[in-house]
Design a protein around this motif. Structure first.
Motif, PDB file in Angstrom:
ATOM      1  N   ASP A  63       0.838  -1.208   0.000  1.00  0.00           N
ATOM      2  CA  ASP A  63       0.000   0.000   0.000  1.00  0.00           C
ATOM      3  C   ASP A  63       0.877   1.263   0.000  1.00  0.00           C
ATOM      4  OD1 ASP A  63       0.929   0.176   2.603  1.00  0.00           O
ATOM      5  OD2 ASP A  63      -1.021  -0.065   3.548  1.00  0.00           O
ATOM      6  N   ASP A  64       0.224   2.407  -0.137  1.00  0.00           N
ATOM      7  CA  ASP A  64       0.948   3.679  -0.243  1.00  0.00           C
ATOM      8  C   ASP A  64       1.779   3.973   1.002  1.00  0.00           C
ATOM      9  OD1 ASP A  64      -0.066   4.074  -2.755  1.00  0.00           O
ATOM     10  OD2 ASP A  64      -1.599   5.527  -2.135  1.00  0.00           O
ATOM     11  N   LYS A  65       1.244   3.656   2.178  1.00  0.00           N
ATOM     12  CA  LYS A  65       1.977   3.928   3.413  1.00  0.00           C
ATOM     13  C   LYS A  65       3.287   3.136   3.443  1.00  0.00           C
ATOM     14  CE  LYS A  65       1.774   3.705   8.415  1.00  0.00           C
ATOM     15  NZ  LYS A  65       1.112   3.195   9.591  1.00  0.00           N
ATOM     16  N   LEU A  96       4.931   1.919   0.924  1.00  0.00           N
ATOM     17  CA  LEU A  96       5.790   2.439  -0.133  1.00  0.00           C
ATOM     18  C   LEU A  96       6.517   3.701   0.345  1.00  0.00           C
ATOM     19  CD1 LEU A  96       6.750   2.295  -3.083  1.00  0.00           C
ATOM     20  CD2 LEU A  96       4.762   3.666  -3.683  1.00  0.00           C
ATOM     21  N   MET A  97       5.788   4.595   0.971  1.00  0.00           N
ATOM     22  CA  MET A  97       6.400   5.832   1.476  1.00  0.00           C
ATOM     23  C   MET A  97       7.397   5.534   2.593  1.00  0.00           C
ATOM     24  SD  MET A  97       5.295   8.405  -0.301  1.00  0.00           S
ATOM     25  CE  MET A  97       5.346   9.914   0.632  1.00  0.00           C
ATOM     26  N   LYS A 143      -0.477  12.889   6.074  1.00  0.00           N
ATOM     27  CA  LYS A 143      -1.454  11.805   6.003  1.00  0.00           C
ATOM     28  C   LYS A 143      -1.602  11.064   7.330  1.00  0.00           C
ATOM     29  CE  LYS A 143      -1.032  10.891   1.083  1.00  0.00           C
ATOM     30  NZ  LYS A 143      -2.418  10.879   0.652  1.00  0.00           N
ATOM     31  N   TRP A 196       0.786   9.337   8.743  1.00  0.00           N
ATOM     32  CA  TRP A 196       1.561   8.102   8.663  1.00  0.00           C
ATOM     33  C   TRP A 196       2.871   8.175   9.436  1.00  0.00           C
ATOM     34  CZ3 TRP A 196       1.119   7.506   2.652  1.00  0.00           C
ATOM     35  CH2 TRP A 196      -0.194   7.137   2.325  1.00  0.00           C
TER      36      TRP A 196
END
Length: 81
Positions: A2-4, A6-7, A58, A60
């Motif tokens: 997911d994006d989290k 990945l970041m 976000k 995160w």
């Protein structure tokens, strides 16, 4: 992934790059090499900051406010040295 995640991976990689460029800057044998590493380090630090800002926006990368008494204790400890 997911994006989290990945970041988080990007941030960890960028921190590693910053570490490598910092050591390259410190250990540079000539002014030209030093300048090249220093410029690359600055660019990498800016990218790391951008990634962090996006993650924090976000929610995160949550942070906690340090307790003032702990901050004062550390200040006192190091100002005495």
């Amino acid at each position: 992934m997911d994006d989290k995640n990945l970041m988080e991976n990007l941030l960890h990689l960028e921190k590693g790059v910053c570490d490598l460029f910092m050591h390259g800057t410190i250990e540079s044998p000539t002014a030209n090499v030093h300048q090249a590493f220093s410029t690359a380090l600055n660019d990498a630090l800016c990218m790391q900051d951008t990634i962090y800002d996006k993650m924090a926006a976000k929610g995160w990368y949550p942070t906690e406010q340090a307790e003032q008494n702990k901050v004062d204790s550390v200040k006192q400890k190091f100002s005495a040295q």
